[in-house]
Design an enzyme around this catalytic site. Structure first.
Site, PDB file in Angstrom:
ATOM      1  N   TRP B 323       1.035  -1.098  -0.076  1.00 41.43           N
ATOM      2  CA  TRP B 323      -0.205   0.157  -0.106  1.00 41.43           C
ATOM      3  C   TRP B 323       0.866   1.218   0.035  1.00 41.43           C
ATOM      4  O   TRP B 323       0.394   2.284  -0.714  1.00 41.43           O
ATOM      5  CB  TRP B 323      -0.974   0.104   1.249  1.00 41.43           C
ATOM      6  CG  TRP B 323      -1.706   1.188   1.359  1.00 41.43           C
ATOM      7  CD1 TRP B 323      -2.939   1.237   0.674  1.00 41.43           C
ATOM      8  CD2 TRP B 323      -1.604   2.650   2.013  1.00 41.43           C
ATOM      9  NE1 TRP B 323      -3.565   2.461   1.004  1.00 41.43           N
ATOM     10  CE2 TRP B 323      -2.654   3.221   1.775  1.00 41.43           C
ATOM     11  CE3 TRP B 323      -0.315   2.885   2.644  1.00 41.43           C
ATOM     12  CZ2 TRP B 323      -2.874   4.612   2.543  1.00 41.43           C
ATOM     13  CZ3 TRP B 323      -0.666   4.082   3.457  1.00 41.43           C
ATOM     14  CH2 TRP B 323      -1.639   4.934   2.965  1.00 41.43           C
ATOM     15  N   HIS B 324       2.065   1.297   0.852  1.00 44.17           N
ATOM     16  CA  HIS B 324       2.833   2.222   0.811  1.00 44.17           C
ATOM     17  C   HIS B 324       3.689   2.786  -0.387  1.00 44.17           C
ATOM     18  O   HIS B 324       3.913   3.969  -0.708  1.00 44.17           O
ATOM     19  CB  HIS B 324       3.857   2.225   2.004  1.00 44.17           C
ATOM     20  CG  HIS B 324       3.247   2.573   3.418  1.00 44.17           C
ATOM     21  ND1 HIS B 324       2.633   1.425   3.922  1.00 44.17           N
ATOM     22  CD2 HIS B 324       2.973   3.772   3.917  1.00 44.17           C
ATOM     23  CE1 HIS B 324       2.119   2.101   5.267  1.00 44.17           C
ATOM     24  NE2 HIS B 324       2.487   3.419   5.347  1.00 44.17           N
ATOM     25  N   GLY B 325       3.661   1.855  -1.371  1.00 42.03           N
ATOM     26  CA  GLY B 325       4.363   2.099  -2.564  1.00 42.03           C
ATOM     27  C   GLY B 325       4.942   1.056  -3.433  1.00 42.03           C
ATOM     28  O   GLY B 325       4.886  -0.141  -2.884  1.00 42.03           O
TER      29      GLY B 325
END
Lengths: 300, 471
Positions: B323-325
């Site tokens: 989700w973060h990257g």
């Protein structure tokens, strides 16, 4: 809601008072600075009257031995270089100097990162904030960010760049203002500070605003002679990165001297403190070479 | 909206007063006003991307409504979830998947690559997509009923205080507030909101952006600094990302409060956590709650075998990393957190039953584990992250410390100490040193003035972006 609005207005009023009082305090510290960075800038902006001036970034302030230049050229000299600054800041300084007098020779040390390449230009306004009210300086702010003029309504914000330095230079500066401005870097090369050389050909994106200020600097120089210098660099330097300067020099008939790719200096650990900066020995050697070239070319 | 920008300082008071020009009884008009403002602010960034926001809103709205009428609800859920996730997958992960597949195929001797996308990622896409998905799941599981009014639902998804970087709000928290008849003006809530804005701004511009000057010097050139300097830079990045993201969240929640809304709490002094598990109860709470509710529990949570439970934790934090990257560094960061939580669970160290010394040791160990994980989070590639960690443990070089300028060093120390003292007292003695909420108005007002003055004199302005706005 009424109570809320009244309290907000009261807070704004109190902040206005604090802002003005704080501004007066910092203004006093700047006006009465005893040395250090602030003293250096105050001297350049208000008192400087030397015949030869050196402009540029940290590569200027650490490379050009103003005393040696003065003794050899028989003209007074001052090094106006400032860490991490380039064309935008230099033009601001030049506006304040030009108001007072006309030097005979300007040596401009070029560094692509600060003078030519694209990047956030806000950082070059830092020291100029102290002189926002001087003639022409606010236009520089406007050209970089039209919102700056509103921010500068706050007196505290005007001293926001280096408040600790301002107070320290008023109370007890580490260094007093000398009459040359040159700050040599003692010591030997720190091998950690040599970065891996990237052999890939770089694509340079030039900043029209910075180039514009460089051109303004030249057009406003009056009768002063100007030379552009690429001072020594451990890595050498790709001349494509300073192409706009080379074009300007060719167009305006200005002398350009490249020491960055001079084999005498490239990869010579003995002369350097790090990849971009000469040490004391290197600065002395380079200043000798520069003076010799200036004398040979009879620029002065 | 970027809260530390000059535009915000000018525009927000206008938006605030226009909002309160609308009488409380015209609730729909107030909501409509907030919706128009939210979309205008989003359009101001990249107009075309507002269509994605609208598309995600429409898909989740109609899917949730159709749960009431269709027989095969599961198919609708699956289709709706995929459609909601599609823009996120395309904009954020397409290049990463394309590059990874290309590398995999190349290693097998097959060279096939689709053209890459050179598009900016829509602002806040990870946040509003997850918020919309959470709503869809909640309606599907009948935790809430589907919202009938499209405009109210659109406002829930696009609500401007939280669209850029969260918090990821639950529909059950926000939609009832949008539908209820809110009081015209809640004085105490508005004042509380302004205090949150003030402290959040301090965290961002005085602490995070000042610390960033050091971090951004060392991290990209870590090979040019000693291990000690790299370690100090990593500690400072740990401070920076907290001050940046928690500062943003505080400001978002504060803006919500000034308009009379309660948004999800997002941070609770995470660096006083006694374990990595505890850390995730305090860090980005809205995301960890989302992951718990929609990934961990559906996988079986802890009501299953030990091994299965460990697997569930691992998958949950893998999703968190993704989700973060779109980069292996985020995946490793997620796995790191997952693995340490599994270890804590296996050895029974999730909670702290020690006294102050044992607790201090656990806080320190947790802090260091989180600190080293942030190196993966910050670095552009795995090799850089490993290189930086290697440099920290390289004792062959003299361990000098790069200080930078006197001014930056002094301001970093002042900012970090103030942040630490505030969090320490909030954690262990909430009634003490709470200057912003002091009963003595002189102390309270002096605190406002001092903080505002510090923001003006010591704040770093110009570095407008928040780290999490990139996600």
């Amino acid at each position: 809601m009424k109570r809320f609005i009244v309290k907000i207005l009261l807070l704004i009023l109190l902040m206005f008072v604090v802002d003005r009082v704080g501004g007066l305090f910092f203004s006093y510290c700047v006006d009465h600075s005893k040395g250090g960075y602030v003293g250096h800038h105050q001297y350049i902006s208000n008192e400087l009257d030397k015949e030869v001036l050196v402009f540029g970034s940290s590569r200027a302030i650490h490379h050009y031995d103003a005393k040696m230049i003065e003794d050899s050229l028989k003209m007074t000299c001052y090094n106006c270089g400032q860490d991490g600054n380039g064309a935008i800041f230099n033009y601001g300084q030049w506006l304040m100097i030009r108001e007072r007098y006309q030097p005979k020779l300007i040596i401009y040390d070029v560094y692509p990162g600060f003078d030519l390449l694209e990047g956030d230009n806000h950082k070059y306004l830092g020291w100029l904030k102290l002189y926002y009210n001087r003639k022409g300086i606010s236009d520089i702010f406007d050209s970089i960010d039209s919102k700056e003029k509103y921010k500068m309504l706050s007196k505290l914000y005007q001293y926001n760049y280096n408040p600790v330095q301002i107070v320290a230079d008023y109370i007890k500066p580490i260094k007093s203002v000398d009459s040359y401005g040159f700050r040599p870097l003692p010591g030997e090369l720190d091998p950690l500070q040599i970065k891996n050389e990237d052999k890939e050909e770089e694509q340079y994106v030039f900043d029209e605003l910075k180039i514009g200020y460089l051109e303004k600097f030249i057009s406003d120089k009056g009768d002063a002679n100007i030379i552009f210098v690429l001072s020594p660099c451990w890595y050498g330097m790709d001349l494509n990165s300073i192409k706009p300067v080379l074009d300007i020099c060719e167009r305006e008939g200005i002398l350009f001297i490249d020491y960055a790719n001079n084999p005498k200096y490239v990869h010579q650990d003995y002369y350097f403190k790090d990849g971009l900066h000469l040490n004391e020995i290197g600065a002395s050697e380079f200043s000798k070479d520069l003076v010799k070239d200036i004398q040979e070319l009879q620029i002065n | 909206m970027i809260y530390n920008s000059f535009n915000f300082i000018i525009i927000y008071p206008i938006l605030f007063f226009l909002y309160y020009c609308i009488p409380a009884k015209f609730q729909k008009v107030r909501n409509m006003y907030l919706l128009v403002v939210s979309y205008l602010l989003y359009l101001n960034w990249k107009p075309a991307y507002a269509l994605i926001l609208l598309g995600v809103t429409a898909v989740t709205y109609f899917c949730a409504r159709s749960f009431e009428v269709v027989k095969n609800r599961k198919v609708v859920l699956l289709g709706g979830a995929l459609l909601t996730l599609l823009p996120l997958l395309v904009f954020k992960y397409y290049n990463f998947i394309n590059d990874s597949v290309f590398e995999l195929l190349s290693s097998l001797g097959l060279r096939f690559k689709l053209p890459g996308l050179n598009w900016a990622i829509p602002m806040g896409i990870s946040f509003f997509t997850f918020q919309a998905l959470g709503y869809l799941f909640d309606v599907y599981h009948k935790r809430i009923t589907a919202e009938r009014d499209f405009l109210t639902f659109a406002l829930f998804i696009s609500f401007f205080p939280s669209i850029v970087a969260g918090p990821i709000n639950k529909a059950a928290l926000v939609i009832p507030q949008l539908n209820a008849l809110r009081p015209y003006f809640d004085y105490s809530k508005a004042v509380e909101g302004l205090k949150m804005l003030l402290w959040g701004m301090f965290m961002k511009v005085v602490v995070a952006d000042r610390v960033a000057l050091y971090v951004d010097t060392v991290f990209p050139n870590y090979m040019n600094y000693t291990g000690l300097t790299c370690f100090v830079a990593s500690l400072l990045y740990t401070v920076q990302i907290y001050a940046d993201f928690a500062g943003y969240s505080l400001m978002a929640i504060g803006v919500g409060k000034t308009l009379g809304f309660e948004l999800t709490e997002n941070f609770r002094r995470p660096y006083f956590a006694v374990s990595v598990t505890d850390f995730w109860r305090r860090w980005h709470i809205s995301l960890s709650t989302w992951l718990k509710d929609y990934v961990y529990i559906p996988l079986g949570g802890s009501r299953c075998s030990k091994l299965r439970n460990y697997w569930n934790i691992f998958v949950t934090f893998l999703v968190s990393g993704i989700w973060h990257g779109a980069n292996w560094t985020f995946i490793v960061w997620g796995i790191w957190h997952g693995v340490f939580q599994i270890i804590e669970k296996a050895i029974g160290q999730q909670k702290c039953e020690y006294r102050w010394f044992g607790k201090s040791v656990k806080i320190t160990i947790t802090f260091l584990l989180v600190n080293f994980a942030w190196i993966f989070f910050r670095m552009p590639s795995l090799s850089d992250a490993v290189g930086m960690i290697g440099r920290i443990f390289d004792f062959s070089l003299p361990q000098s410390l790069y200080i930078g300028s006197m001014s930056t060093g002094a301001l970093i120390v002042i900012g970090v100490i103030m942040l630490f003292v505030k969090d320490f007292t909030d954690e262990y003695a909430p009634s003490r040193l709470n200057f912003l909420n002091s009963k003595n108005s002189l102390v309270r007002w002096s605190s406002y003035i001092i903080l505002l003055s510090m923001i003006l004199v010591f704040g770093v302005f110009g570095a407008d972006q928040f780290i999490y706005a990139n996600f």
